[in-house]
Design an enzyme around this catalytic site. Sequence first.
Site, PDB file in Angstrom:
ATOM      1  N   ASN A 167       0.852  -1.192   0.000  1.00 34.70           N
ATOM      2  CA  ASN A 167       0.000   0.000   0.000  1.00 34.70           C
ATOM      3  C   ASN A 167       0.888   1.242   0.000  1.00 34.70           C
ATOM      4  O   ASN A 167       2.031   1.194   0.449  1.00 34.70           O
ATOM      5  CB  ASN A 167      -0.859  -0.007   1.275  1.00 34.70           C
ATOM      6  CG  ASN A 167      -1.778   1.193   1.367  1.00 34.70           C
ATOM      7  OD1 ASN A 167      -2.410   1.594   0.387  1.00 34.70           O
ATOM      8  ND2 ASN A 167      -1.865   1.804   2.548  1.00 34.70           N
ATOM      9  N   HIS A 218       0.834   5.166   1.487  1.00 30.03           N
ATOM     10  CA  HIS A 218       0.126   6.018   2.450  1.00 30.03           C
ATOM     11  C   HIS A 218       0.804   7.389   2.466  1.00 30.03           C
ATOM     12  O   HIS A 218       2.028   7.472   2.489  1.00 30.03           O
ATOM     13  CB  HIS A 218       0.176   5.367   3.838  1.00 30.03           C
ATOM     14  CG  HIS A 218      -0.592   6.122   4.862  1.00 30.03           C
ATOM     15  ND1 HIS A 218      -1.975   6.082   4.935  1.00 30.03           N
ATOM     16  CD2 HIS A 218      -0.189   6.973   5.838  1.00 30.03           C
ATOM     17  CE1 HIS A 218      -2.378   6.867   5.914  1.00 30.03           C
ATOM     18  NE2 HIS A 218      -1.314   7.415   6.485  1.00 30.03           N
ATOM     19  N   ASP A 275      -2.344   0.349   8.362  1.00 28.78           N
ATOM     20  CA  ASP A 275      -1.166   1.187   8.093  1.00 28.78           C
ATOM     21  C   ASP A 275       0.037   0.862   8.986  1.00 28.78           C
ATOM     22  O   ASP A 275       0.857   1.726   9.272  1.00 28.78           O
ATOM     23  CB  ASP A 275      -1.521   2.684   8.227  1.00 28.78           C
ATOM     24  CG  ASP A 275      -2.562   3.133   7.206  1.00 28.78           C
ATOM     25  OD1 ASP A 275      -2.632   2.515   6.122  1.00 28.78           O
ATOM     26  OD2 ASP A 275      -3.301   4.092   7.495  1.00 28.78           O
TER      27      ASP A 275
HETATM   28  C1  GAR Z   1      -2.768   9.007  -2.517  1.00 27.99           C
HETATM   29  O1  GAR Z   1      -2.293  10.203  -1.952  1.00 27.99           O
HETATM   30  C2  GAR Z   1      -2.529   7.853  -1.564  1.00 27.99           C
HETATM   31  O2  GAR Z   1      -1.354   7.974  -0.812  1.00 27.99           O
HETATM   32  C3  GAR Z   1      -3.731   7.963  -0.665  1.00 27.99           C
HETATM   33  O3  GAR Z   1      -4.800   8.290  -1.519  1.00 27.99           O
HETATM   34  C4  GAR Z   1      -4.289   9.026  -2.648  1.00 27.99           C
HETATM   35  C5  GAR Z   1      -4.778   8.335  -3.891  1.00 27.99           C
HETATM   36  O4  GAR Z   1      -4.509   9.104  -5.033  1.00 27.99           O
HETATM   37  N1  GAR Z   1      -3.968   6.745   0.025  1.00 27.99           N
HETATM   38  C6  GAR Z   1      -4.429   6.675   1.264  1.00 27.99           C
HETATM   39  O5  GAR Z   1      -4.718   7.651   1.929  1.00 27.99           O
HETATM   40  C7  GAR Z   1      -4.582   5.266   1.795  1.00 27.99           C
HETATM   41  N2  GAR Z   1      -4.882   5.287   3.199  1.00 27.99           N
HETATM   42  P1  GAR Z   1      -4.608   8.486  -6.484  1.00 27.99           P
HETATM   43  O6  GAR Z   1      -6.000   7.818  -6.598  1.00 27.99           O
HETATM   44  O7  GAR Z   1      -4.504   9.649  -7.393  1.00 27.99           O
HETATM   45  O8  GAR Z   1      -3.509   7.502  -6.645  1.00 27.99           O
END
Ligand code: GAR
Length: 196
Positions: free
Chosen positions: A103, A105, A141
């Site tokens: 994942n 984060h 996480d």
């Molecule tokens: C990213 O910033 C990722 O790190 C976060 O969501 C966004 C997705 O962007 N993920 C989380 O917060 C997971 N807990 P994207 O759809 O443009 O890749």
Amino acid sequence: MKKVGVLISGRGSNLGALIEAQSSSYKIVQVISNAADAGGLERATQAGIATCVIPHKGKTREEFDAELDADLRQAGVEIVVLAGFMRILSDGFARAWQGKLINIHPSLLPAYKGIKVHERVIAAGERQSGASVHFVVPELDAGPVIAQASVPVHPSDTPELLAARVLEVEHKLYPEALRLLAEDKVKLEKGFAVFS
Ligand code: GAR
């Protein structure tokens, strides 16, 4: 060449970066979204990658995860990549894919697990934030970190500005971390990320 399945819920900019960085070490063979309107589905289709929508509504976590698992296995997936996938996976799913499930984060884990990361980072007056790629374990996480990148936090930052700065480093970090895993240069062993 490892076959990769990517799980998304939204716009899929990390998915886009992973698609662009595909090389001899991994190939994305399946993209699954729990949301039918996820922008990332379009990106995958444009790249000629098979997509599938598995809605989570009205299902238990275990039922939903069993559908994900069946679809991933049918596609011959060897590594599962969460890219903005905003569902918590069951312990059973995390265990079944242990060491093959990663994942990204948007914080310097173990700091700021969970949601509303950028709001909390700014409210705490942090001078630095960043992104982490980690192995997924049942606890949210909390899995061992494979790679991290940091960015400065400016006094004038809004959550949106900080999110954009972090996202930029995510797009470099995630393909690098996936390549390490796909080339067996990092493994999950006894709860640790072990590099070779
Ligand atoms: C990213 O910033 C990722 O790190 C976060 O969501 C966004 C997705 O962007 N993920 C989380 O917060 C997971 N807990 P994207 O759809 O443009 O890749």
